[in-house]
Scaffold this active site. Structure first.
Site, short mmCIF file in Angstrom:
data_model
loop_
_atom_site.label_atom_id
_atom_site.label_comp_id
_atom_site.label_asym_id
_atom_site.label_seq_id
_atom_site.Cartn_x
_atom_site.Cartn_y
_atom_site.Cartn_z
N ASP A 1 71.51 -13.90 -32.68
CA ASP A 1 71.09 -13.03 -33.77
C ASP A 1 72.34 -12.67 -34.58
OD1 ASP A 1 69.61 -11.60 -35.54
OD2 ASP A 1 68.51 -10.46 -34.05
C1 BGC Z 1 67.34 -9.82 -37.22
C2 BGC Z 1 66.68 -11.17 -37.02
C3 BGC Z 1 66.84 -12.00 -38.25
C4 BGC Z 1 68.31 -12.12 -38.60
C5 BGC Z 1 68.57 -12.99 -39.81
C6 BGC Z 1 68.76 -9.93 -37.78
O1 BGC Z 1 69.26 -8.71 -38.14
O2 BGC Z 1 67.36 -9.15 -35.97
O3 BGC Z 1 65.32 -10.98 -36.71
O4 BGC Z 1 66.27 -13.26 -38.05
O5 BGC Z 1 68.82 -10.82 -38.86
O6 BGC Z 1 68.14 -12.42 -40.97
#
Ligand code: BGC
Length: 723
Positions: A261
């Site tokens: 993530d």
């Molecule tokens: C979120 C994810 C997301 C990623 C990319 C993160 O802050 O937890 O769900 O896919 O950002 O945008």
């Protein structure tokens, strides 16, 4: 594929360490903000082979330009993964996942993902960070909005449908994206519902509830997995060898890509398990994370970790191999552009997707109360007061993951009702802000409402109040909305309350006094048309709650599949499981949802009541539409094992299906569950099938008292040979 394999090996041999790490690095182009990103010069990074994938790049011309730099100007000419969070639509927005789950329609879930994939691929995107599969039983957690709700079977079917939709039958085909099952695992169990907070749950809960949707996604062929930001009993998921490597890769055989993530690898330092970036990188690589999303840990830390001997080049190579294999599977080596030939906003595509969005939206609306009955609205109604801060909230209709959806293209409830009820006079007053403290506008709203025949009171959250980093401790109506509701309800006029929110809200007082209540989630671009369809009766509502709505936040965590207690509530006995101040039951249960017609269920029967381990429980029920309108009903099959070696939930969903019946029509519905799927985890967490009696309970919601039931017997002896 053999040809791709050889090509990948040849590539690996000729790659410098920097180029290898480049393939493991995802940079944020920053055109959408989804994390604490730092601006990067992506063109230079791509040209120099320092980035193998990008996220948050949205302009098709820009995407194509940077993809061209990758395949024409970088030394190895490797195409890029271009990722974006496409959760419920790309340009055309469908209902937010938690809302769409209420349709209980896996084919609809698949079709909306397919449509979103088509639009995104047309823009040059080839990877979505969806589906989000975090079961959530705590509505304080804002990310409950993005996922499948509280139930395991629903989450598994949602996982399969979305993976099939995004990836299609052939992930290499134009119009298909690589899907990402996220966030592995138990992110929805964050302590006290606070986003990113620690997770500490039992192994049993992990295996029974939180892991199965991810397993289902893998069985459906999901290409990518994203670990959660959170830890699991002290081991952050970005470094969790037991789950990522031993369970997911080794035991489940997942050979796709694991992407971290956003910035999650450096966060291992703050989690307190790594002393510096190189140590964080080493931990993540060892757990099996292939791509570092915007952490800079692989870029800056891995070379040091390799020198220190805490990382091995074989693990770097294995990760690069998986990333290149994904690019090959997506067909990017042959055609980096996965467009299906129709522009994202081509009018033909637009029209089809908008009509799908309207159908999805109305199927996602849940009718929670309908007294008199006030709905559908009498066509002769003359004057309607449309009151509340969400009546014209275009951007909010798109919810917290609006992707590229344009707010100005959203249809609000005000637009929808004006169009649907041309003969009626609609007077609209927003009165107050969603979160504001000012009560000033309430008086004018009451004056206007006093002149109307019917009031539509539109309340709830704005789009910033759910989703990531949007936990709430008080999950009631924000701002002055409760005051507005009280003032309007005091008029004693017919009131339809429409609740828009990313989570279940605590609204018992409103529900007691309003005549009709609709739960509308965030319905996407066609929200207003869909709501008007339901309010006017052009569409007979059929949505069902995929998650319990508590009476009070003190009931959280709340879900239907609870285990029994030794002291079940008994009003005659003080020492039983209860609250002193409120009932145990939620305000609305899993599966609640009314229709404008009435369905009767009769004649539950099983094909066989004595079954062996390879059999299937097959039950039939008659469903009759006894009311005046055509409609659709969802029927659930729950089971309960009353005596097992480990206490089993009082209800556990094992199948559901929908039936459409014309007024007066009657049909037979068949539901089934394989006996092998009755296995539970024994005291050592091993799956076992135990002999004995199983209750089968069938009906329209998780209201035990109203379910029809029969008992079957499971026998583990080898079945007698059939004649
Ligand atoms: C979120 C994810 C997301 C990623 C990319 C993160 O802050 O937890 O769900 O896919 O950002 O945008």
């Amino acid at each position: 594929m053999a040809e791709d394999g050889e090509r990948i090996e040849a590539l690996l041999e000729g790659m410098t360490l920097e180029e290898k790490i480049g393939q493991l690095t995802m940079l944020d182009a920053g055109r959408l903000i989804t994390g604490p990103g730092r601006p990067v010069d992506m063109i230079v990074a791509v040209r120099e082979g320092r980035a193998g994938s990008l996220l948050n790049l949205v302009n098709p011309a820009e995407i194509r330009a940077v993809q061209r730099v990758a395949v024409e100007e970088s030394r190895l000419r490797l195409p890029l993964l271009i990722g974006l969070d496409i959760l419920h639509g790309h340009r055309t927005l469908f209902p937010l996942p938690l809302a769409e789950v209420a349709a209980f329609d896996p084919d609809l879930w698949r079709r909306t993902a397919r449509a979103a994939a088509g639009e995104a691929a047309a823009d040059g995107i080839n990877l979505t960070f969806a589906p989000m599969l975090d079961i959530a039983r705590d509505p304080r957690w804002g990310r409950i909005a993005e996922g499948p709700g509280e139930d395991v079977l629903v989450a598994r079917r949602f996982a399969e449908a979305k993976v099939k939709g995004f990836q299609g039958d052939d992930i290499a085909a134009p119009g298909s994206l690589a899907a990402t099952a996220k966030h592995l695992v138990a992110y929805g169990a964050a302590t006290a519902g606070r986003d990113y907070a620690p997770v500490d749950i039992s192994e049993r809960l992990l295996h029974e509830v939180y892991l199965p949707p991810f397993h289902a996604a893998i069985q459906a062929g999901v290409a990518v997995i994203m670990p959660a930001f959170t830890d699991l009993a002290g081991i952050p998921m970005s470094a969790n060898v037991a789950v990522l490597r031993d369970l997911v890769r080794k035991q489940w055989g997942f050979d796709g890509v694991i992407v971290s993530d956003y910035d999650a690898i450096p966060e291992l330092i703050k989690h307190g398990v790594a002393e510096d970036l190189a140590a964080a990188a080493a931990l993540a690589l060892r757990a099996g994370i292939d791509i570092d999303m915007m952490g800079g840990a692989y870029e800056h830390g891995l070379p040091i970790a390799l020198k220190r001997g805490s990382s091995r080049i074989e693990d770097v190579d294995a990760a690069v191999r998986r990333v290149l294999t994904l690019k090959a599977r997506l067909g990017l080596f042959h055609a980096p552009d996965k467009s299906d030939g129709l522009q994202a906003s081509d009018p033909r595509r637009h029209e089809t997707n908008r009509s799908l969005a309207r159908d999805a939206a109305r199927r996602s609306i849940v009718l929670l109360k309908n007294e008199r009955p006030l709905l559908p609205l009498d066509p002769g109604v003359k004057r309607i007061a449309l009151i509340g801060p969400l009546i014209d909230a275009r951007a909010d209709m798109l919810g917290p993951w609006g992707a590229l959806g344009k707010p100005e293209h959203a249809v609000t409830i005000h637009d929808g009702l004006k169009k649907a009820l041309r003969a009626a006079e609609i007077v609209a007053v927003e009165a107050i802000d969603v979160q504001g403290r000012d009560r000033e506008g309430i008086r004018a709203a009451v004056e206007t409402a006093a002149t109307a025949d019917v009031i539509v009171l539109c309340l709830g959250e704005d789009r910033s109040m759910s989703g990531e980093a949007a936990s709430r401790a008080h999950i009631d109506l924000p701002g002055r909305q409760q005051d507005l509701a009280v003032a309007i309800l005091a008029l004693r006029k017919p009131v339809i309350a429409v609740i828009m929110s990313g989570r279940p809200l605590v609204i018992e007082r409103l529900v007691e006094r309003a005549d009709a209540v609709l739960a509308a989630g965030f319905l996407g671009h066609e929200a207003g048309h869909a709501l008007a369809d339901v309010i006017t009766g052009r569409w007979n509502p059929c949505g069902k709650l995929p998650v319990s709505w508590p009476r009070a936040a003190g009931q959280i965590p709340i879900f239907y599949a609870q285990r029994p207690t030794g002291r079940p509530r008994d009003p005659e006995d003080y020492f039983t499981s209860k609250y002193l101040d409120i009932p145990n039951e939620p305000l609305f249960r899993f599966g609640d949802g009314l229709s404008y017609t009435t369905f009767a269920i009769t004649g539950l029967r099983a094909q066989a009541t004595k079954l062996g381990p390879t059999d299937e429980i097959v039950v039939d029920v008659e469903v009759s539409n006894e009311g005046p309108r055509d409609g659709e009903e969802t029927i659930f099959l729950f089971i309960h094992d009353p005596v097992a070696s480990v206490s089993q939930p009082l209800l556990e969903l094992k199948d559901f299906s929908r039936i459409a019946l014309a007024a007066g029509e009657r049909g037979t519905m068949r539901l089934r569950v394989a006996v092998k799927d009755l296995k539970h985890l024994d005291a050592d967490l091993r799956p076992v099938l135990e002999a004995g009696f199983i209750e089968v309970l069938v009906g329209t919601s998780a209201d035990r008292a109203r379910l029809h039931r029969l008992t079957v017997e499971i026998n583990l002896e080898a079945p007698a040979p059939r004649p």
